[in-house]
Design a protein around this motif. Structure first.
Motif, PDB file in Angstrom:
ATOM      1  N   ILE A 233       0.966  -1.056   0.056  1.00 50.23           N
ATOM      2  CA  ILE A 233       0.393  -0.486   0.045  1.00 50.23           C
ATOM      3  C   ILE A 233       1.017   1.348   0.147  1.00 50.23           C
ATOM      4  O   ILE A 233       0.487   1.921  -0.810  1.00 50.23           O
ATOM      5  N   MET A 234       1.718   1.425   1.156  1.00 52.97           N
ATOM      6  CA  MET A 234       2.905   2.471   0.835  1.00 52.97           C
ATOM      7  C   MET A 234       3.852   3.041  -0.720  1.00 52.97           C
ATOM      8  O   MET A 234       3.844   3.600  -0.291  1.00 52.97           O
ATOM      9  N   ILE A 235       4.212   1.412  -0.767  1.00 54.16           N
ATOM     10  CA  ILE A 235       5.831   1.870  -1.998  1.00 54.16           C
ATOM     11  C   ILE A 235       4.888   1.357  -2.549  1.00 54.16           C
ATOM     12  O   ILE A 235       4.468  -0.324  -3.276  1.00 54.16           O
ATOM     13  N   ARG A 236       5.063   2.130  -3.984  1.00 53.02           N
ATOM     14  CA  ARG A 236       4.462   1.573  -5.537  1.00 53.02           C
ATOM     15  C   ARG A 236       6.000   1.794  -6.550  1.00 53.02           C
ATOM     16  O   ARG A 236       5.753   0.564  -7.343  1.00 53.02           O
ATOM     17  N   LYS A 237       6.903   1.764  -5.864  1.00 52.12           N
ATOM     18  CA  LYS A 237       8.032   2.218  -6.911  1.00 52.12           C
ATOM     19  C   LYS A 237       9.078   0.510  -6.735  1.00 52.12           C
ATOM     20  O   LYS A 237       9.408   0.498  -5.480  1.00 52.12           O
ATOM     21  N   ARG A 238       9.258   0.306  -7.899  1.00 51.05           N
ATOM     22  CA  ARG A 238      10.210  -0.866  -8.021  1.00 51.05           C
ATOM     23  C   ARG A 238      11.751  -1.033  -6.800  1.00 51.05           C
ATOM     24  O   ARG A 238      11.671  -1.694  -6.705  1.00 51.05           O
ATOM     25  N   THR A 239      12.432   0.223  -6.972  1.00 44.94           N
ATOM     26  CA  THR A 239      13.355   0.433  -7.018  1.00 44.94           C
ATOM     27  C   THR A 239      13.244   0.398  -5.131  1.00 44.94           C
ATOM     28  O   THR A 239      14.055   0.141  -4.815  1.00 44.94           O
ATOM     29  N   LYS A 240      12.677   0.689  -4.841  1.00 45.05           N
ATOM     30  CA  LYS A 240      11.814   0.914  -2.707  1.00 45.05           C
ATOM     31  C   LYS A 240      11.839  -0.316  -2.645  1.00 45.05           C
ATOM     32  O   LYS A 240      11.280  -0.177  -1.419  1.00 45.05           O
ATOM     33  N   PHE A 241      10.810  -1.553  -3.362  1.00 43.05           N
ATOM     34  CA  PHE A 241      10.081  -2.775  -3.564  1.00 43.05           C
ATOM     35  C   PHE A 241      11.137  -3.550  -1.933  1.00 43.05           C
ATOM     36  O   PHE A 241      13.002  -4.009  -2.247  1.00 43.05           O
ATOM     37  N   PRO A 242      10.612  -4.031  -0.744  1.00 40.05           N
ATOM     38  CA  PRO A 242      11.404  -4.465   0.698  1.00 40.05           C
ATOM     39  C   PRO A 242      10.871  -6.238  -0.444  1.00 40.05           C
ATOM     40  O   PRO A 242      10.334  -6.074  -1.224  1.00 40.05           O
ATOM     41  N   VAL A 243      11.444  -7.176   0.064  1.00 39.37           N
ATOM     42  CA  VAL A 243      11.748  -8.296  -0.180  1.00 39.37           C
ATOM     43  C   VAL A 243      10.519  -9.234  -0.430  1.00 39.37           C
ATOM     44  O   VAL A 243       9.591  -9.179  -2.121  1.00 39.37           O
ATOM     45  N   GLY A 244       9.300  -8.351   0.153  1.00 37.95           N
ATOM     46  CA  GLY A 244       7.862  -9.062   0.426  1.00 37.95           C
ATOM     47  C   GLY A 244       7.779  -8.931  -1.248  1.00 37.95           C
ATOM     48  O   GLY A 244       6.532  -9.772  -1.728  1.00 37.95           O
TER      49      GLY A 244
END
Length: 294
Positions: A233-244
């Motif tokens: 919900i909070m992160i939409r940018k792929r470079t900011k993705f955590p592993v989940g």
């Protein structure tokens, strides 16, 4: 049959009968349940790791057998096609920050709740306990709006703050249970020697509370590491993705590449397993600390 062999068989038989007598039927049932639980818990990990070394076609056809064609191409594809290392970094920043901040704040709150009397303490205690029963995700919509208004979306802080808030009540309750069981003599002696509250907290409370703090740290790290909903919900940018979040995207894009899927799952769960194996002894110790009083 030789006489010595026969005597040995008689002794073995008598030994077995004695063992069976010693084993109570209740213990046998408990051991059986524990064995089944152990197998059902460990087997999924073994299944995933085993399939991660197979080609995708072999995963589909013989997923429950050992690899016939051993390959590490799934792992090379996972590192080349997916930016897993960057996702590891993002997860460590988020989960590490949540773990440290929650542990410190929970310990400080528990110290204040167990050592001081102040107006409204009963209300604060009631809020702490009642917040444990409120699902964290029920507040995700207003939290999302606030994060948008403050321009924090797609930043690690947008995941860190909700997770700290969600875990803080648990951390405080665990630490309160531990601190209630500690004798006050050392703290009183320190105060009489002229030590201040900060010195008592840092040099007496924190060293004694290490088992419970480790328990809080483990749970906070695991929960924040596995909290997929807040991440999506909070992160939409792929470079900011955590592993989940990255694993969720891999399952969407490469849902038919089962070899890549199992390799990605293995890479994601391995850090959690390592942390749990090395720190699991503190979990029960920290949770049960303070539960029994002399």
């Amino acid at each position: 049959m030789k006489r010595g062999t026969k005597i040995k068989e008689i002794k073995d038989s008598a030994h077995k009968e004695n063992l069976l007598k010693e084993l109570h039927i209740g213990k046998i049932i408990i051991y059986l349940i524990l064995a089944i639980w152990t197998v059902t818990t460990i087997y999924p990990f073994v299944w995933v790791i085993g399939n991660s070394f197979k080609p995708s076609a072999e995963v589909v056809n013989t997923s429950f057998s050992l690899p016939k064609e051993f390959t590490i191409s799934n792992y090379t594809n996972a590192f080349s096609k997916q930016d897993i290392l960057q996702s590891y970094k993002n997860s460590l920043v988020i989960s590490g920050t949540v773990m440290v901040v929650t542990m410190i704040l929970g310990t400080m709150m528990a110290f204040a709740m167990t050592r001081y009397h102040f107006r409204g303490k009963a209300i604060v205690s009631g809020i702490l306990l009642s917040s444990l029963m409120i699902p964290v995700f029920s507040t995700i919509i207003p939290v999302f709006k606030w994060m948008g208004e403050f321009g924090l979306l797609n930043l690690p802080i947008s995941v860190i703050l909700p997770q700290i808030a969600g875990n803080l009540s648990f951390a405080t309750v665990v630490m309160m249970g531990f601190l209630w069981g500690l004798p006050l003599e050392m703290e009183e002696a320190a105060y009489m020697e002229g030590a201040g509250v900060r010195k008592v907290f840092i040099h007496i409370i924190v060293p004694i509370c290490r088992p419970s703090m480790a328990t809080v740290a483990i749970f906070c790290f695991l929960w924040s590491y596995n909290d997929l909903i807040t991440q999506l919900i909070m992160i939409r940018k792929r470079t900011k993705f955590p592993v989940g979040a990255l694993l969720n995207e891999i399952s969407s894009k490469y849902g038919t590449d089962y070899g890549l899927m199992t390799a990605s799952v293995t890479l994601i769960i391995v850090p959690v397993l390592i942390i749990y194996v090395f720190l699991q002894k503190y979990i029960m110790k920290g949770l049960t600390a303070g539960a029994l009083k002399e």
